[in-house]
Each structure stands twice: as C-alpha cells, then as structure tokens.
Design a protein around this motif. Structure first.
Motif, PDB file in Angstrom:
ATOM      1  N   TRP A  68      35.540  26.084  49.994  1.00 20.48           N
ATOM      2  CA  TRP A  68      34.418  25.669  49.147  1.00 20.48           C
ATOM      3  C   TRP A  68      34.910  25.142  47.801  1.00 20.48           C
ATOM      4  CZ3 TRP A  68      29.465  24.518  49.632  1.00 20.48           C
ATOM      5  CH2 TRP A  68      28.839  24.877  50.818  1.00 20.48           C
ATOM      6  N   HIS A  71      36.222  21.721  48.404  1.00 18.60           N
ATOM      7  CA  HIS A  71      35.084  20.824  48.639  1.00 18.60           C
ATOM      8  C   HIS A  71      34.400  20.422  47.327  1.00 18.60           C
ATOM      9  CE1 HIS A  71      31.753  19.006  50.773  1.00 18.60           C
ATOM     10  NE2 HIS A  71      30.895  19.827  50.190  1.00 18.60           N
ATOM     11  N   ASP A 135      38.545  15.784  61.223  1.00 19.88           N
ATOM     12  CA  ASP A 135      38.306  17.045  60.526  1.00 19.88           C
ATOM     13  C   ASP A 135      37.517  16.759  59.252  1.00 19.88           C
ATOM     14  OD1 ASP A 135      38.571  19.742  60.866  1.00 19.88           O
ATOM     15  OD2 ASP A 135      40.714  19.827  60.431  1.00 19.88           O
ATOM     16  N   SER A 136      36.716  17.700  58.864  1.00 21.29           N
ATOM     17  CA  SER A 136      35.907  17.576  57.659  1.00 21.29           C
ATOM     18  C   SER A 136      35.659  18.974  57.116  1.00 21.29           C
ATOM     19  CB  SER A 136      34.567  16.914  57.999  1.00 21.29           C
ATOM     20  OG  SER A 136      33.810  17.757  58.865  1.00 21.29           O
ATOM     21  N   PHE A 137      35.067  19.016  55.951  1.00 15.88           N
ATOM     22  CA  PHE A 137      34.689  20.297  55.366  1.00 15.88           C
ATOM     23  C   PHE A 137      33.836  21.092  56.354  1.00 15.88           C
ATOM     24  CE2 PHE A 137      31.161  22.539  53.362  1.00 15.88           C
ATOM     25  CZ  PHE A 137      31.860  23.567  52.729  1.00 15.88           C
ATOM     26  N   GLU A 138      32.847  20.452  56.932  1.00 17.16           N
ATOM     27  CA  GLU A 138      31.915  21.127  57.845  1.00 17.16           C
ATOM     28  C   GLU A 138      32.628  21.669  59.086  1.00 17.16           C
ATOM     29  OE1 GLU A 138      31.351  18.080  56.500  1.00 17.16           O
ATOM     30  OE2 GLU A 138      29.718  18.601  55.112  1.00 17.16           O
ATOM     31  N   LYS A 139      33.559  20.879  59.629  1.00 14.23           N
ATOM     32  CA  LYS A 139      34.260  21.329  60.839  1.00 14.23           C
ATOM     33  C   LYS A 139      35.201  22.495  60.538  1.00 14.23           C
ATOM     34  CE  LYS A 139      33.821  17.312  63.674  1.00 14.23           C
ATOM     35  NZ  LYS A 139      34.398  16.570  64.751  1.00 14.23           N
ATOM     36  N   GLU A 141      34.776  24.623  58.064  1.00 14.88           N
ATOM     37  CA  GLU A 141      33.884  25.760  57.807  1.00 14.88           C
ATOM     38  C   GLU A 141      33.388  26.354  59.131  1.00 14.88           C
ATOM     39  OE1 GLU A 141      30.104  26.777  55.002  1.00 14.88           O
ATOM     40  OE2 GLU A 141      29.995  24.926  56.167  1.00 14.88           O
ATOM     41  N   GLU A 142      33.023  25.515  60.060  1.00 12.14           N
ATOM     42  CA  GLU A 142      32.587  25.971  61.387  1.00 12.14           C
ATOM     43  C   GLU A 142      33.716  26.744  62.086  1.00 12.14           C
ATOM     44  OE1 GLU A 142      31.645  23.713  65.501  1.00 12.14           O
ATOM     45  OE2 GLU A 142      30.535  22.960  63.760  1.00 12.14           O
TER      46      GLU A 142
END
Length: 172
Positions: A68, A71, A135-139, A141-142
């Motif tokens: 976080w 991010h 890949d991303s922040f959301e992935k 985090e998931e």
C-alpha cells in the motif's frame, strides 16, 4: 533335608521377587520418562508453531502495508525497515519450526514460506518499477490475500499435529 534347603529356597524366592519388583520399577520409570519426553516435545512444537504463526502473520501484514505504501508512493526507509524486520523474524521462526515440525506440518510450512517469499519478490519488483508481466497492485494484493487461505490450512495442520480439534466453523 527340607530344613537345610528352606533358607536357600527362601533366599532364591526372595531374590526373584526383588528382581521382579526392580523390573516393574524400571518399566514404570521408563514409562514416566517417556511421558515427560512426549510432553516436552509437544510443548516445544507448540511454542515453535505459535512463533511461526505469529511471524507469518506479521510478515504478511507488513507486506500488505508496504504494498500500500508503494502504491501511494509513500514507501520510506522506516516502512522498509519494518518489512525487513518482519521478514527476518519469519525466517528465524520458520527455521526453528523446521527442526521440530511433523512431516505434514513441514509440507505446509514449506509451501507458505515459498508463497510469502514470492509475495515479497512481487512486491519489491512492483516497487522497483518492473513488475511481472500483467502484474499490478491489485493482483499482488489479491495474491497476499490468497496467502491468508494457505496460512489457515497450515494452522489447521499444526492444530491437528498438536492434538487440538478444529473449532466449528463460524457462520459467515
């Protein structure tokens, strides 16, 4: 003849009785030692499992916090130190648990350690600006949330190894 043999036979009978009593005491002492050893082993496993659980939880939380911070472009030296401290504590607890864990628990420990290491790698790659393809922040985090499910499986196996019945599931 009976008068002459009576003391010899009596002495022999007494020696056999003493020998049998000694053997009984030796078995009882050995059984007591075995019970104490099993209790000590159980306490050691429990302490290692508690430490490994606490270390994993802290490491995962610090990974989430750090992700976080990255991010929001707020990842500073203090956040990095917290993450590294949690990471090192996890490694230490994991290493200790490896020495006493049952084979079934060790399988879960290995799986979770590899998975959390992958979470760390992905988070750092994201921070450095070269995340994995797609890949991303959301992935990430998931993925870190998915780790929680692996931890629950590991925790359940630890409880089973300690002879603790799982509590009934809470209604959702």
């Amino acid at each position: 003849m009976g008068t002459l043999l009576a003391p010899v036979l009596s002495q022999r009978s007494q020696a056999k009785a003493l020998e049998a009593d000694f053997a009984r005491q030796e078995r009882a002492t050995r059984a007591q030692w075995q019970r104490e050893q099993e209790k000590a082993d159980l306490q050691q496993r429990r302490a290692c499992y508690v430490a490994a659980n606490a270390a994993f939880r802290r490491y995962r939380v610090e990974l989430m916090n750090y992700l976080w911070n990255v991010h929001r472009a707020q990842a500073d030296e203090a956040a990095s130190r917290e993450l590294e401290a949690a990471r090192h504590a996890h490694h230490a607890a994991f290493a200790e648990a490896q020495m006493v864990a049952s084979a079934a628990v060790l399988d879960h420990l290995d799986e979770v350690a590899l998975a959390v290491g992958e979470g760390y790698r992905r988070t750092k790659a994201f921070e450095e600006g070269h995340p994995d393809p797609d890949d991303s922040f959301e992935k990430i985090e998931e993925y870190l949330l998915w780790l929680w499910e692996r931890w629950k499986e590991m925790r359940s196996e630890m409880r089973t190894d300690l002879g603790i019945d799982d509590a009934p599931s809470r209604p959702e």
